[in-house]
Design an enzyme around this catalytic site. Structure first.
Site, PDB file in Angstrom:
ATOM      1  N   ARG A 136      -0.141 -15.212  -1.665  1.00 24.73           N
ATOM      2  CA  ARG A 136       1.148 -14.789  -2.214  1.00 24.73           C
ATOM      3  C   ARG A 136       1.794 -16.019  -2.854  1.00 24.73           C
ATOM      4  NH1 ARG A 136       4.853 -11.150   1.793  1.00 24.73           N
ATOM      5  NH2 ARG A 136       5.303 -13.158   2.764  1.00 24.73           N
ATOM      6  N   CYS A 318      15.278  17.875   0.981  1.00 26.14           N
ATOM      7  CA  CYS A 318      16.056  17.781  -0.265  1.00 26.14           C
ATOM      8  C   CYS A 318      16.787  16.438  -0.303  1.00 26.14           C
ATOM      9  CB  CYS A 318      17.067  18.914  -0.349  1.00 26.14           C
ATOM     10  SG  CYS A 318      16.359  20.554  -0.079  1.00 26.14           S
ATOM     11  N   MET A 319      17.558  16.222  -1.363  1.00 23.81           N
ATOM     12  CA  MET A 319      18.272  14.941  -1.487  1.00 23.81           C
ATOM     13  C   MET A 319      19.255  14.742  -0.330  1.00 23.81           C
ATOM     14  SD  MET A 319      20.544  13.471  -4.649  1.00 23.81           S
ATOM     15  CE  MET A 319      19.250  13.606  -5.875  1.00 23.81           C
TER      16      MET A 319
HETATM   17  C1  LIG Z   1       8.873 -10.944   6.805  1.00 20.14           C
HETATM   18  C2  LIG Z   1       8.245 -12.215   7.205  1.00 20.14           C
HETATM   19  C3  LIG Z   1       8.111 -12.536   8.564  1.00 20.14           C
HETATM   20  C4  LIG Z   1       8.394 -11.552   9.674  1.00 20.14           C
HETATM   21  O1  LIG Z   1       7.324 -10.650   9.751  1.00 20.14           O
HETATM   22  P1  LIG Z   1       7.214  -9.580  10.960  1.00 20.14           P
HETATM   23  O2  LIG Z   1       5.890  -8.974  10.782  1.00 20.14           O
HETATM   24  O3  LIG Z   1       8.331  -8.601  10.732  1.00 20.14           O
HETATM   25  O4  LIG Z   1       7.399 -10.340  12.204  1.00 20.14           O
HETATM   26  C5  LIG Z   1       7.641 -13.795   8.892  1.00 20.14           C
HETATM   27  N1  LIG Z   1       7.310 -14.682   7.924  1.00 20.14           N
HETATM   28  C6  LIG Z   1       7.402 -14.394   6.611  1.00 20.14           C
HETATM   29  C7  LIG Z   1       6.994 -15.410   5.608  1.00 20.14           C
HETATM   30  C8  LIG Z   1       7.860 -13.148   6.207  1.00 20.14           C
HETATM   31  O5  LIG Z   1       7.931 -12.853   4.907  1.00 20.14           O
END
Ligand SMILES: *Cc1c(COP(=O)(O)O)cnc(C)c1O
Length: 387
Positions: A136, A318-319
């Site tokens: 990422r 529905c909404m």
């Molecule tokens: C969202 C996130 C977390 C928390 O993840 P969980 O699975 O909800 O514990 C930890 N580190 C990063 C980088 C995240 O984006």
């Protein structure tokens, strides 16, 4: 106390949050500190109430996804550390410094742009994101020394203070042997990078890599922080995998009955005429719909709890309205129905709903819309209303 309109509402139970917090903490060893992940409005639970409550319990670290969430926490009285997990552009750097917020650095170019954007000699506090296999954001190299060279370049920037490095697991919520090996590889890599930095005379105060699943299933005391999100809110990182200790879902979603009627065999219910009564059937209408974040994908699939019993959704959600079959249940207008939560001996969780249409509990609670007031409750007593 402000009143709330009894149409559709989410109850947020602080006593359960504390219960989960204590269990999450119990997995940690060594000097690992607890970091509460309260991004996305505390996973839909209301960050302005959840975070101060956690701070009052002794939480010293909070994580969010972006600068507006970070500033919202400061306005809500968070005085402890706030860490932004994602990218913030250079144009916002002075607000980070003004508010003593720690920023994730995604690569040297990001760090350089942040440093260049600071013109008054102040310093930005940062943790460098390391991509060890999530693919990422974060530094990416083929060798430990490659990572360390880029980290050293970032450290040498004029206005950047590097306090730590961190990474994120991709499959810490899986129990397959390949995934467990993958997670081990990810943590070994960041630990090796940290050791090589030490060899080069660089001692960072933070190295962190555990999310909820990491801390629950792969606790490692080399991680100085554990970033707990989903388990803090009482849901599963992965519903297919049992948690070692049971948690309590913090949010319950409720609505009321607006109309009860008996329809005949052959009568239809809702858009698309997807439901046709096969016999005389008693139908209750509810004042909640997909605009509240109760997904249309639950049409004819999910159950709702009412007066301690389960009732099936009939036809399309529905909404603003949803219909249920209450043929065998004593129901009247104004009765409370629970979309997820507990009623008598019956419980439906956000994880259960997620399994029905192939998503995760995270998306269900984050997706409960702004239209739904959050009723903050502690030990059965209403403490606050977020509307
Ligand atoms: C969202 C996130 C977390 C928390 O993840 P969980 O699975 O909800 O514990 C930890 N580190 C990063 C980088 C995240 O984006």
């Amino acid at each position: 106390m402000k009143k709330f309109y009894k149409r559709a509402w989410a109850e947020i139970h602080l006593d359960r949050l504390k219960y989960n917090y204590d269990i999450c903490k119990s997995y940690l060893s060594g000097n690992t500190q607890f970091m509460a992940v309260v991004k996305a409005d505390a996973y839909g639970h209301g960050d302005s109430k959840v975070a101060p409550y956690l701070q009052s319990l002794g939480v010293n670290w909070f994580a969010v996804s972006n600068i507006s969430e970070a500033l919202h926490l400061r306005r809500s009285g968070i005085t402890k550390e706030i860490f932004i997990l994602g990218y913030v552009p250079p144009e916002d750097v002075s607000e980070l410094i003004d508010n003593n917020i720690i920023e994730a650095i995604t690569c040297f170019e990001h760090a350089k742009a942040m440093s260049d954007a600071i013109t008054d000699g102040r310093k930005l506090r940062t943790h460098i994101k390391i991509d060890t296999g999530m693919g990422r954001i974060g530094l990416k190299h083929d060798t430990v020394s490659g990572y360390c060279d880029e980290i050293e370049k970032i450290i040498s920037l004029e206005n950047i203070v590097v306090e730590g490095i961190f990474t994120h697991f991709a499959v810490a919520d899986s129990d397959s042997p390949e995934d467990i090996a993958y997670t081990d590889k990810q943590s070994s890599l960041i630990i090796n990078i940290n050791n090589e930095l030490k060899n080069r005379g660089i001692n960072l105060s933070q190295i962190h890599f555990m999310n909820s699943a990491g801390a629950t299933y792969h606790n490692n005391s080399e991680s100085t922080l554990a970033r707990f999100g989903i388990t803090l809110y009482g849901l599963h990182p992965n519903t297919a995998l049992e948690l070692p200790k049971k948690l309590k879902p913090v949010m319950e979603l409720k609505t009321i009955v607006s109309h009860v009627k008996t329809i005949n065999s052959g009568d239809f219910v809702s858009y698309g005429r997807t439901y046709i009564a096969e016999k005389t059937t008693k139908i209750a209408s509810l004042t909640i719909g997909y605009a509240d974040g109760y997904s249309r994908l639950l049409s004819s699939k999910a159950d709702v709890l009412i007066n301690g019993k389960r009732a099936k959704i009939v036809g399309r959600v529905c909404m603003d309205q949803t219909m249920i079959d209450v043929s065998d249940i004593d129901v009247k207008v104004g009765d409370v129905a629970t979309l997820f939560g507990t009623d008598g001996n019956e419980t439906i969780t956000a994880d259960d709903l997620a399994d029905i249409y192939g998503t995760i509990g995270y998306e269900i609670v984050c997706g409960i819309s702004k239209r739904v007031p959050r009723i903050i409750i502690n030990n059965g007593e209403i403490k606050d209303i977020l509307d």
